[in-house]
Design a protein around this motif. Structure first.
Motif, PDB file in Angstrom:
ATOM      1  N   SER A 125       0.977   6.049   3.806  1.00 21.07           N
ATOM      2  CA  SER A 125       0.060   4.936   4.021  1.00 21.07           C
ATOM      3  C   SER A 125       0.407   4.192   5.317  1.00 21.07           C
ATOM      4  O   SER A 125      -0.459   3.614   5.968  1.00 21.07           O
TER       5      SER A 125
ATOM      6  N   GLY B 155       0.845  -1.196   0.000  1.00 19.92           N
ATOM      7  CA  GLY B 155       0.000   0.000   0.000  1.00 19.92           C
ATOM      8  C   GLY B 155       0.876   1.240   0.000  1.00 19.92           C
ATOM      9  O   GLY B 155       1.670   1.438   0.915  1.00 19.92           O
TER      10      GLY B 155
ATOM     11  N   CYS C 225      -4.849   6.008   1.843  1.00 18.83           N
ATOM     12  CA  CYS C 225      -4.617   4.794   1.050  1.00 18.83           C
ATOM     13  C   CYS C 225      -5.698   3.733   1.327  1.00 18.83           C
ATOM     14  O   CYS C 225      -5.920   3.349   2.480  1.00 18.83           O
TER      15      CYS C 225
ATOM     16  N   LEU D 227       2.683  -1.714   4.153  1.00 23.06           N
ATOM     17  CA  LEU D 227       2.373  -0.312   3.867  1.00 23.06           C
ATOM     18  C   LEU D 227       3.668   0.488   3.912  1.00 23.06           C
ATOM     19  O   LEU D 227       4.544   0.210   4.738  1.00 23.06           O
TER      20      LEU D 227
ATOM     21  N   SER E 200      -4.303   0.669   3.326  1.00 20.75           N
ATOM     22  CA  SER E 200      -4.120   0.788   4.782  1.00 20.75           C
ATOM     23  C   SER E 200      -5.472   0.890   5.486  1.00 20.75           C
ATOM     24  O   SER E 200      -5.671   0.307   6.552  1.00 20.75           O
ATOM     25  N   LYS E 201      -6.432   1.594   4.882  1.00 20.32           N
ATOM     26  CA  LYS E 201      -7.764   1.693   5.519  1.00 20.32           C
ATOM     27  C   LYS E 201      -8.368   0.306   5.690  1.00 20.32           C
ATOM     28  O   LYS E 201      -8.935  -0.014   6.730  1.00 20.32           O
TER      29      LYS E 201
END
Ligand SMILES: Cc1cc2nc3c(=O)[nH]c(=O)nc-3n(C[C@H](O)[C@H](O)[C@H](O)COP(=O)(O)OP(=O)(O)OC[C@H]3O[C@@H](n4cnc5c(N)ncnc54)[C@H](O)[C@@H]3O)c2cc1C
Length: 253
Positions: free
Chosen positions: A192, A46, A52, A188, A55-56
Motif C-alpha cells: 500500500s 492502509g 489498497c 500506509l 492509499s488510492k
C-alpha cells in the motif's frame, strides 16, 4: 490497553474524512455480508496491498498525486515448469537472466521442490510500453528462442500462469523519495506504501518493517497523529530502506 479485534471478510470501501479538519482521515466505511459498517480511529493504517483503497484515496483524491508511476511499477508473469535442465535443485539457487530484447526486464528460474521451478519475468510498465510483445509472449520468446536447450524436456504445469503488479519502492525525484505513505491521521504500510524491492521483486520483508516503524510512530504520537508525524514516519522508513532500495534501483536500471 482497550484491546483489539479482527473482522474477517470485511471490505473497506471508503475512508471517512473530516473536511473541516484539514481532510483528516477519521476512519473507514465498509461492508460485511451486505451490511455497511463505519469504524472510527485516531490513526487509520492502509495495509490493503497493491490496490489498497486507503492509499488510492489519499494519493489520488486528497493529494492529487500520481498513484501509478510507470517507472516505479512493475508487471510480472510466472509459470511453473518441471524438468528444466541445469537447475541446482539441492542448493535451490535463484537464477536471474538479463536477456537481449527483454532488458531491463529480467527472467528468473528457481526451484520450488519436486523438480518443479518457478519461471517468470518482471519489467516496469515504462519499459514494457516500449516492447512489441506483452509479458506472456516475451516469456514464450525467452523459453523457446533463448533457453530452448534447457527447456527441451521440460513440461509446463497447465494453468500455472499468473500475472500481477508490483508497486516499487525505488526513489522518485520528489522530496518524499518513495511514493507518499501518509496523510492527516493516516499511514500506509507494505505494498500500500509502494515498497517492493525494484530488483528482486520482494515485498514481504519491507511490508513487515514498515508495519513495525508505523507502530513505533503511532505509540509516540497517538493523541494527535497529523501530517507532520506522518512525514516523520515516511522519513524513518526511508532512512531504514532507502539505501537498499536505491541500490536495487540502480542495478535494475
Ligand atoms: C505471485 C507473487 C509472488 C510473490 N513472491 C514474493 C516473494 O517470493 N518474496 C517477497 O518478499 N515478496 C513476494 N511478492 C510480493 C509480496 O507478496 C508483497 O510485497 C507482500 O505480500 C505485501 O504485503 P502487504 O501486507 O502489504 O499486502 P498483501 O499481502 O497484498 O495483503 C493485503 C491484504 O489486504 C486485503 N485487502 C485488499 N483490499 C481490501 C479492502 N478493500 N478491504 C479489506 N481488505 C482488503 C487483501 O485481501 C490482503 O489480505 C510476491 C507477490 C506475488 C503476487
Amino acid at each position: 490497553n482497550s484491546g483489539g479485534g479482527v473482522i474477517q471478510n470485511f471490505r473497506v470501501n471508503n475512508l471517512l474524512i473530516d473536511k473541516d479538519k484539514n481532510d483528516r482521515i477519521i476512519g473507514v466505511r465498509g461492508t460485511k455480508r451486505n451490511k455497511d459498517y463505519e469504524f472510527f480511529a485516531s490513526l487509520t493504517i492502509g495495509a490493503g496491498g497493491v490496490n489498497c483503497p486507503v492509499s488510492k484515496t489519499i494519493i489520488t483524491d486528497i493529494y492529487k498525486e500520481n498513484f501509478i508511476d510507470k517507472e516505479h511499477w512493475s508487471s510480472a508473469f510466472r509459470q511453473y515448469w518441471k524438468g528444466i535442465k541445469g537447475v541446482n535443485y539441492e542448493k535451490g539457487a535463484i537464477e536471474f537472466h538479463y536477456v537481449d530484447g527483454v532488458i531491463p526486464g529480467y527472467f528468473w528460474i528457481f526451484p520450488i521442490g519436486n523438480e518443479m521451478c518457478n519461471v517468470g519475468l518482471g519489467i516496469t510498465l515504462k519499459d514494457l510500453k516500449n516492447k512489441k510483445k506483452k509479458l506472456k509472449e516475451l516469456q514464450k520468446y525467452i523459453i523457446e528462442e533463448r533457453f530452448s536447450e534447457r527447456f527441451e524436456n521440460a513440461s509446463l504445469m497447465e494453468g500455472s500462469g499468473k500475472s500481477w503488479q508490483l508497486p516499487l519502492g525505488s526513489p522518485r525525484k520528489s522530496r518524499l523519495k518513495p511514493r507518499r505513505m501518509f496523510a492527516n491521521g493516516c499511514l500506509l504500510i507494505g505494498d500500500s506504501a509502494s515498497l517492493v524491492d525494484p530488483f528482486t521483486g520482494e515485498g514481504i520483508g519491507n511490508a513487515l518493517l514498515s508495519a513495525k516503524i508505523a507502530i513505533k510512530h503511532y505509540t509516540k504520537n497517538k493523541d494527535n497523529f497529523g501530517d507532520y508525524n506522518g512525514e516523520e514516519y515516511q522519513k524513518d522508513v526511508w532512512n531504514n530502506l532507502g539505501k537498499e532500495l536505491t541500490n536495487s534501483f540502480k542495478i535494475q536500471k
